[in-house]
Design an enzyme around this catalytic site. Structure first.
Site, PDB file in Angstrom:
ATOM      1  N   GLY A 219      64.689  25.765  58.187  1.00 53.83           N
ATOM      2  CA  GLY A 219      65.759  25.556  56.764  1.00 53.83           C
ATOM      3  C   GLY A 219      65.341  26.344  55.572  1.00 53.83           C
TER       4      GLY A 219
ATOM      5  N   ARG B 117      63.550  25.867  47.578  1.00 52.09           N
ATOM      6  CA  ARG B 117      63.236  26.179  46.822  1.00 52.09           C
ATOM      7  C   ARG B 117      62.805  27.663  46.376  1.00 52.09           C
ATOM      8  NH1 ARG B 117      60.173  20.603  47.815  1.00 52.09           N
ATOM      9  NH2 ARG B 117      61.089  21.686  50.033  1.00 52.09           N
TER      10      ARG B 117
ATOM     11  N   LYS C 198      62.481  31.567  54.382  1.00 55.21           N
ATOM     12  CA  LYS C 198      60.910  30.947  53.799  1.00 55.21           C
ATOM     13  C   LYS C 198      59.980  31.735  54.426  1.00 55.21           C
ATOM     14  CE  LYS C 198      60.080  26.599  53.186  1.00 55.21           C
ATOM     15  NZ  LYS C 198      59.891  25.289  52.841  1.00 55.21           N
TER      16      LYS C 198
ATOM     17  N   ASN D 110      56.054  68.480  51.916  1.00 57.91           N
ATOM     18  CA  ASN D 110      56.277  67.775  53.279  1.00 57.91           C
ATOM     19  C   ASN D 110      58.026  67.646  53.291  1.00 57.91           C
ATOM     20  OD1 ASN D 110      56.101  65.870  52.102  1.00 57.91           O
ATOM     21  ND2 ASN D 110      55.765  64.344  53.518  1.00 57.91           N
ATOM     22  N   TYR D 111      58.796  67.766  52.314  1.00 58.16           N
ATOM     23  CA  TYR D 111      59.784  67.264  52.919  1.00 58.16           C
ATOM     24  C   TYR D 111      61.390  67.816  51.890  1.00 58.16           C
ATOM     25  CZ  TYR D 111      63.924  63.909  51.250  1.00 58.16           C
ATOM     26  OH  TYR D 111      65.313  62.937  52.177  1.00 58.16           O
TER      27      TYR D 111
ATOM     28  N   ARG E  99      51.504  84.570  43.935  1.00 58.48           N
ATOM     29  CA  ARG E  99      51.711  84.380  42.457  1.00 58.48           C
ATOM     30  C   ARG E  99      51.726  85.656  42.100  1.00 58.48           C
ATOM     31  NH1 ARG E  99      45.086  82.798  42.001  1.00 58.48           N
ATOM     32  NH2 ARG E  99      44.327  85.090  41.664  1.00 58.48           N
TER      33      ARG E  99
HETATM   34  C1  UD1 Z   1      58.295  17.413  55.157  1.00 59.50           C
HETATM   35  C2  UD1 Z   1      58.699  16.215  55.335  1.00 59.50           C
HETATM   36  C3  UD1 Z   1      57.519  15.577  54.451  1.00 59.50           C
HETATM   37  C4  UD1 Z   1      55.895  16.479  54.407  1.00 59.50           C
HETATM   38  C5  UD1 Z   1      55.734  17.455  54.247  1.00 59.50           C
HETATM   39  C6  UD1 Z   1      54.783  18.276  54.306  1.00 59.50           C
HETATM   40  C7  UD1 Z   1      60.490  15.066  55.559  1.00 59.50           C
HETATM   41  C8  UD1 Z   1      61.736  15.052  55.384  1.00 59.50           C
HETATM   42  N1  UD1 Z   1      59.400  15.223  55.210  1.00 59.50           N
HETATM   43  O1  UD1 Z   1      59.343  17.426  53.864  1.00 59.50           O
HETATM   44  O2  UD1 Z   1      57.152  14.240  54.802  1.00 59.50           O
HETATM   45  O3  UD1 Z   1      55.475  15.430  53.495  1.00 59.50           O
HETATM   46  O4  UD1 Z   1      57.127  18.146  55.246  1.00 59.50           O
HETATM   47  O5  UD1 Z   1      54.484  19.473  54.228  1.00 59.50           O
HETATM   48  O6  UD1 Z   1      60.760  15.724  57.378  1.00 59.50           O
HETATM   49  N2  UD1 Z   1      63.207  22.820  58.501  1.00 59.50           N
HETATM   50  C9  UD1 Z   1      64.435  22.654  59.664  1.00 59.50           C
HETATM   51  N3  UD1 Z   1      65.839  22.113  59.321  1.00 59.50           N
HETATM   52  C10 UD1 Z   1      65.848  21.716  58.354  1.00 59.50           C
HETATM   53  C11 UD1 Z   1      65.126  21.041  57.168  1.00 59.50           C
HETATM   54  C12 UD1 Z   1      63.590  21.632  57.552  1.00 59.50           C
HETATM   55  O7  UD1 Z   1      63.699  23.259  60.658  1.00 59.50           O
HETATM   56  O8  UD1 Z   1      67.263  21.008  58.370  1.00 59.50           O
HETATM   57  C13 UD1 Z   1      62.421  22.831  58.441  1.00 59.50           C
HETATM   58  C14 UD1 Z   1      61.646  23.911  57.230  1.00 59.50           C
HETATM   59  O9  UD1 Z   1      62.408  25.888  57.611  1.00 59.50           O
HETATM   60  C15 UD1 Z   1      60.234  23.639  57.156  1.00 59.50           C
HETATM   61  C16 UD1 Z   1      60.379  22.551  57.739  1.00 59.50           C
HETATM   62  O10 UD1 Z   1      61.007  22.059  58.163  1.00 59.50           O
HETATM   63  O11 UD1 Z   1      60.065  24.802  57.867  1.00 59.50           O
HETATM   64  C17 UD1 Z   1      59.401  21.272  56.579  1.00 59.50           C
HETATM   65  O12 UD1 Z   1      60.786  21.031  55.843  1.00 59.50           O
HETATM   66  P1  UD1 Z   1      60.725  20.621  54.532  1.00 59.50           P
HETATM   67  O13 UD1 Z   1      62.532  21.036  53.813  1.00 59.50           O
HETATM   68  O14 UD1 Z   1      59.369  22.322  53.452  1.00 59.50           O
HETATM   69  O15 UD1 Z   1      60.696  19.304  54.259  1.00 59.50           O
HETATM   70  P2  UD1 Z   1      59.675  19.115  52.849  1.00 59.50           P
HETATM   71  O16 UD1 Z   1      60.670  18.703  52.029  1.00 59.50           O
HETATM   72  O17 UD1 Z   1      58.620  19.883  52.336  1.00 59.50           O
HETATM   73 CA    CA Z   2      57.466  21.605  53.139  1.00 59.66          CA
END
Ligand code: UD1
Ligand code: CA
Length: 447
Positions: free
Chosen positions: A15, A19, A26, A366-367, A420
């Site tokens: 992801g 945010r 992240k 030292n540097y 000195r």
């Molecule tokens: C997700 C869940 C939500 C749940 C929450 C719990 C979905 C649609 N929603 O929401 O129901 O309550 O987690 O924490 O699944 N990621 C990818 N590829 C992507 C998108 C995300 O690898 O395209 C990974 C992110 O890096 C992250 C994880 O999936 O580690 C969750 O993604 P994130 O966007 O944080 O989901 P939430 O909106 O928190």
């Molecule tokens: Ca999440």
């Protein structure tokens, strides 16, 4: 499922983490000095899976390095959690067992609940009750308690938004159906993403019910924002402090002591308020750490004393009963048993021998602006105050360095080195000077 069913774990980490407002993936943000993905990898490894597959995005080499030697699969475009599972499912196409899917931004997922999911005979999803569920998917159950469906926060009706049973994001299901079900996901939702949360509904249409297994959360669930990262840090610190105190560490004011995930303690360690201990630090029995000290990557041996206001930097060893006092910085250096550097010094790339005393204001330079050099000071040496030691230099055992010396040559053992300007005393000079100045002042006032 039977106990011998093989297990594979997929961790989603591709992801954007938009945010977080960060250039860094992240899952590489740290909690108690450790990237959050590594907290989760540790939990995953404890479940003894046959394979762990981490889904990352292109250009996330740091994530790949952090999770090595586990396999990474690339999700080319971040089209949602459902889409993210696809490359991992491709890697598991010949795998016949259970698949546990975890979210990379949930470092403190409860291993006990994951074990319950794995032991459960069939599909399962983890749920948590949240007082403030904003942002999380809501879990809607049938009357029999099995999952009906999950609604994302952004897709909730007003009524659904009031539900506080939330989707923790972890699923356990049979590998052989995974690709087929993923293929049926659509992105017809508020975020135009392929939601993994739609998978249980698709499984149900195929005749598979999903059990809802409830877990506890020790902080707000998952890390999506810097605020949530800080909440996870708070939770981690509380646990680490408690573990340290249980292991025999006294903390005068625990809330002001910051530890790392791997801090090791002996017994009867005393830590005063406002102390920060970074990663790779081991503190042995009977060590006292006074207030406002910062230690990282160091070994502090038995009975040593640190601070107040000391900084111990990586690759340093403070030996048994050695002492590093206020405003002293130790960097890549060893103080052997009983050595002391108690006031306002810099000790870089040095070995300080047993019972050697480093006087106030000593600087080990030292540097040279290009390279770092080593200084070796023997046992029982006395370094006078305000000395500058220009590395590389070796000082033999029991030598004495006169105060305010600039030492840039080796000093033999038992020698006295003085470097000195020599002192001159002019007898009677002070009163003559004062008389002269009084006359000058009177003339100035009369003009
Ligand atoms: C997700 C869940 C939500 C749940 C929450 C719990 C979905 C649609 N929603 O929401 O129901 O309550 O987690 O924490 O699944 N990621 C990818 N590829 C992507 C998108 C995300 O690898 O395209 C990974 C992110 O890096 C992250 C994880 O999936 O580690 C969750 O993604 P994130 O966007 O944080 O989901 P939430 O909106 O928190
Ligand atoms: Ca999440």
């Amino acid at each position: 499922m039977e106990d011998n069913t093989p297990l594979a774990i997929i961790i989603l980490a591709a992801g954007k983490g938009s945010r977080m407002r960060s250039a860094k993936p992240k899952v590489m943000h740290k909690v108690a000095g450790r990237p959050m993905i590594n907290w989760l990898i540790e939990t995953a490894e404890c479940l003894a899976p046959e394979r762990i597959i981490v889904v990352t995005a292109p250009n996330m080499d740091d994530v790949q390095d952090a999770v090595a030697p586990h396999q990474c699969m690339i999700q080319k475009q971040q089209n949602g959690t459902g889409d993210a599972v696809k490359p991992a499912a491709e890697a598991l196409k010949d795998f016949d067992g259970q698949v546990l899917i975890l979210m990379g931004d949930e470092p403190f997922v409860d291993m006990g609940v994951l074990e319950t999911m794995i032991d459960h005979d069939g599909l399962s999803v983890m749920a948590i009750k949240e007082e403030d569920p904003a942002g999380l998917g809501r879990v809607i159950t049938h009357d029999d308690g099995y999952l009906s469906h999950i609604v994302e926060d952004k897709d909730c009706t007003e009524q659904e938004r009031k539900i506080n049973l939330c989707n923790a994001g972890n699923y356990c299901l049979p590998a052989k159906h995974l690709s087929k079900w993923l293929g049926k996901l659509s992105n017809d939702n508020a975020q135009s993403e392929y939601y993994l949360t739609d998978l249980p509904k698709i499984a149900e249409e195929d005749g598979f019910k999903t059990a809802v297994i409830e877990g506890q959360s020790i902080c707000r669930w998952g890390v999506n924002t810097r605020l949530e990262l800080a909440e996870h840090e708070y939770a981690a610190q509380s646990i680490l402090r408690q573990q340290a105190m249980e292991a025999g560490v006294s903390m005068v004011d625990p809330a002001t002591v910051y530890l790392s995930w791997d801090t090791e303690f002996g017994e009867d360690v005393v830590i005063a308020p406002n102390v920060v201990i970074g990663p790779l630090t081991c503190i042995e029995d009977n060590v006292t750490i006074h207030a406002f000290s910062h230690i990282e990557g160091a070994i502090i041996e038995q009975n040593a004393e640190i601070g107040p206001f000391a900084r111990i930097r990586p690759k340093s060893v403070i030996g048994k009963a050695a002492s590093v006092g206020n405003f002293t910085e130790v960097n890549r250096s060893t103080l052997k048993e009983g050595a002391k550097a108690k006031h306002v010094s810099y000790i870089g790339d040095a070995i300080i021998g047993e019972k050697t005393n480093i006087g106030a204001g000593t600087i080990i330079a030292n540097y040279d602006g290009f390279l770092k050099h080593q200084t070796i000071i023997g046992d029982g040496v006395f370094v006078g105050s305000n000395s500058t030691i220009l590395a590389p230099v070796t000082v033999g055992d029991k030598a004495i360095l006169a105060a305010n010396s600039t030492i840039n040559k080796n000093v033999p053992g038992n020698a006295m080195a003085i470097a000195r300007t020599r002192q001159e005393n002019h007898e009677g000079w002070a009163s003559q000077y004062r008389s002269m100045k009084r006359v000058q002042k009177k003339q100035q006032e009369d003009d």
